[in-house]
Design an enzyme around this catalytic site. Structure first.
Site, short mmCIF file in Angstrom:
data_model
loop_
_atom_site.label_atom_id
_atom_site.label_comp_id
_atom_site.label_asym_id
_atom_site.label_seq_id
_atom_site.Cartn_x
_atom_site.Cartn_y
_atom_site.Cartn_z
N ALA A 186 -13.80 17.85 3.08
CA ALA A 186 -13.11 16.64 3.50
C ALA A 186 -14.18 15.64 3.92
O ALA A 186 -15.28 16.04 4.32
CB ALA A 186 -12.19 16.95 4.67
N GLY A 238 -12.79 21.66 2.64
CA GLY A 238 -11.63 21.25 1.85
C GLY A 238 -11.82 21.44 0.36
O GLY A 238 -10.84 21.58 -0.39
N GLU A 279 -16.43 24.77 8.53
CA GLU A 279 -15.79 23.94 9.57
C GLU A 279 -16.21 24.28 11.00
O GLU A 279 -16.37 23.39 11.83
CB GLU A 279 -14.26 24.02 9.45
CG GLU A 279 -13.68 23.21 8.29
CD GLU A 279 -13.65 23.95 6.97
OE1 GLU A 279 -14.28 25.02 6.85
OE2 GLU A 279 -12.99 23.46 6.05
N GLU A 327 -11.04 24.98 -0.19
CA GLU A 327 -9.60 25.11 0.08
C GLU A 327 -8.78 24.59 -1.12
O GLU A 327 -7.76 25.16 -1.48
CB GLU A 327 -9.23 24.36 1.36
CG GLU A 327 -9.77 25.10 2.60
CD GLU A 327 -9.56 24.33 3.88
OE1 GLU A 327 -10.09 23.20 3.98
OE2 GLU A 327 -8.88 24.82 4.78
N1 COA Z 1 -18.14 14.26 4.07
C1 COA Z 1 -18.74 13.07 3.97
N2 COA Z 1 -19.89 12.86 3.34
C2 COA Z 1 -20.47 13.93 2.78
C3 COA Z 1 -19.92 15.21 2.84
C4 COA Z 1 -18.69 15.36 3.52
N3 COA Z 1 -18.06 16.54 3.61
N4 COA Z 1 -20.74 16.09 2.21
C5 COA Z 1 -21.77 15.35 1.75
N5 COA Z 1 -21.61 14.06 2.09
C6 COA Z 1 -22.49 12.93 1.79
C7 COA Z 1 -23.72 12.93 2.70
O1 COA Z 1 -23.40 12.36 3.94
C8 COA Z 1 -24.67 12.13 1.86
O2 COA Z 1 -24.33 10.75 1.97
P1 COA Z 1 -25.50 9.62 2.14
O3 COA Z 1 -26.33 9.76 0.89
O4 COA Z 1 -24.72 8.34 2.19
O5 COA Z 1 -26.24 9.98 3.38
C9 COA Z 1 -24.33 12.54 0.42
O6 COA Z 1 -23.02 13.06 0.47
C10 COA Z 1 -25.25 13.61 -0.12
O7 COA Z 1 -25.25 14.72 0.76
P2 COA Z 1 -26.57 15.35 1.42
O8 COA Z 1 -26.17 16.03 2.70
O9 COA Z 1 -27.65 14.33 1.50
O10 COA Z 1 -26.94 16.44 0.30
P3 COA Z 1 -27.79 17.77 0.50
O11 COA Z 1 -28.12 18.26 -0.86
O12 COA Z 1 -28.91 17.58 1.47
O13 COA Z 1 -26.77 18.81 1.19
C11 COA Z 1 -24.63 19.87 1.50
C12 COA Z 1 -25.62 19.25 0.50
C13 COA Z 1 -23.35 20.17 0.72
C14 COA Z 1 -25.22 21.18 2.04
C15 COA Z 1 -24.37 18.90 2.68
O14 COA Z 1 -24.00 17.65 2.13
C16 COA Z 1 -23.27 19.31 3.62
O15 COA Z 1 -23.48 20.21 4.45
N6 COA Z 1 -22.10 18.65 3.54
C17 COA Z 1 -21.02 18.88 4.46
C18 COA Z 1 -20.30 20.15 4.12
C19 COA Z 1 -19.20 20.38 5.11
O16 COA Z 1 -19.42 20.63 6.29
N7 COA Z 1 -17.96 20.35 4.61
C20 COA Z 1 -16.81 20.65 5.38
C21 COA Z 1 -16.20 19.41 5.93
S1 COA Z 1 -14.77 19.80 6.88
#
Ligand code: COA
Length: 260
Positions: free
Chosen positions: A66, A112, A135, A115
């Site tokens: 999400a 999400g 989460e 999910e």
């Molecule tokens: N919500 C909002 N933005 C998200 C996102 C999310 N769930 N997951 C990734 N993004 C965005 C990042 O903020 C980043 O945006 P920016 O370039 O404007 O800063 C972009 O997507 C790229 O992500 P980034 O974190 O730089 O990539 P990465 O390769 O370093 O890491 C992940 C990849 C998937 C490990 C990392 O993005 C992450 O942990 N995301 C969140 C996962 C999460 O907790 N999901 C559950 C949400 S309830």
């Protein structure tokens, strides 16, 4: 119909929905959730479409969860509403479609994203895919059916561990757990799903719709579980951990949780 956040393509009886926010790793914001609902509903009502494939655009992510930036400041009531609306508009909606939906998991499927893959009727992953429900690292719990569908698919103990550790599993482990049915190379993913879809499309759509209904009925005694999840998800939004967890993510730093 055209969409801002999705690309829908059709080949005969098979439709593919690709979420198209690769720069945000296809994170599910409000608009994407509404458009997914609209796209699934339109395809369900289209007589010629017999199978739907759901995937993410870009090489990196299916859906990274999400959109954290949208809900980081939500109240308890808003959190509860977010989960309840999501269940109704998308997650339960997809699970209860009579058109089969295959999730083609082409990269990160987190929160999400996993999910939604679990709400699809079954899943195929690419070798690079990584799956998890992170989460609790944000101070919240899975709120789009994850606490119910993950144990249904992989068993309670494994689900407990995956949710508590907020860890990610590889596609090979997901295959071993039964979370995905097949693992193929990223290049072969869509054509592999299309072949499966083509086999399905030869069978009776009415019978398939009824089979989906019957299979799902066996899990409906979990309705209380979903209600519990919505309440608990909403409550997460009133915690300090949640404020810290989401702030840390958005500020690109490690979260420091205050403790019990
Ligand atoms: N919500 C909002 N933005 C998200 C996102 C999310 N769930 N997951 C990734 N993004 C965005 C990042 O903020 C980043 O945006 P920016 O370039 O404007 O800063 C972009 O997507 C790229 O992500 P980034 O974190 O730089 O990539 P990465 O390769 O370093 O890491 C992940 C990849 C998937 C490990 C990392 O993005 C992450 O942990 N995301 C969140 C996962 C999460 O907790 N999901 C559950 C949400 S309830």
């Amino acid at each position: 119909m055209s969409y801002n956040t999705l690309i829908v393509t059709k080949k005969g009886a098979i439709a593919t929905i690709a979420i198209d926010r690769p720069k945000k790793l296809n994170a599910l914001n409000r608009e994407t959730i509404q458009e997914l609902h609209d796209a699934f509903e339109a395809l369900e009502n289209e007589e010629v479409i017999k199978v739907i494939i759901l995937t993410g655009n870009g090489e990196k992510a299916f859906i990274a969860g999400a959109d954290i930036s949208e809900f980081a400041r939500f109240s308890e009531a808003e959190g509860g509403k977010l989960a309840a609306q999501g269940h109704e508009l998308l997650f339960n909606f997809v699970e209860n479609l009579s058109t089969p939906v295959i999730a083609a998991v082409n990269g990160f499927a987190l929160g999400g994203g996993l999910e939604l893959a679990m709400a699809c009727h079954f899943r195929v992953a690419s070798e690079n895919a990584k799956m998890g429900l992170p989460e609790v690292s944000l101070g919240v719990i899975p709120g789009y059916g994850g606490t119910q569908r993950l144990p249904q698919l992989i068993g309670k103990g494994r689900a407990m561990e995956l949710i508590m550790t907020a860890g990610m599993i590889s596609s090979d482990v997901a295959l071993q757990y039964g979370l995905v049915n097949h693992v193929v190379s990223q290049e072969a993913l869509i054509s592999f799903c299309e072949k499966l879809a083509s086999k399905i499309s030869n069978n009776s759509p009415v019978a398939i719709g009824n089979a989906i209904k019957a299979i799902n009925a066996g899990f409906k005694n979990n309705e209380n579980g979903f209600a519990t999840e919505i309440e608990a998800f909403g409550a997460s939004f009133g915690t300090e951990d949640f404020v810290e967890g989401t702030s840390a993510f958005l500020e690109k730093r490690k979260a420091e949780f205050p403790g019990k």
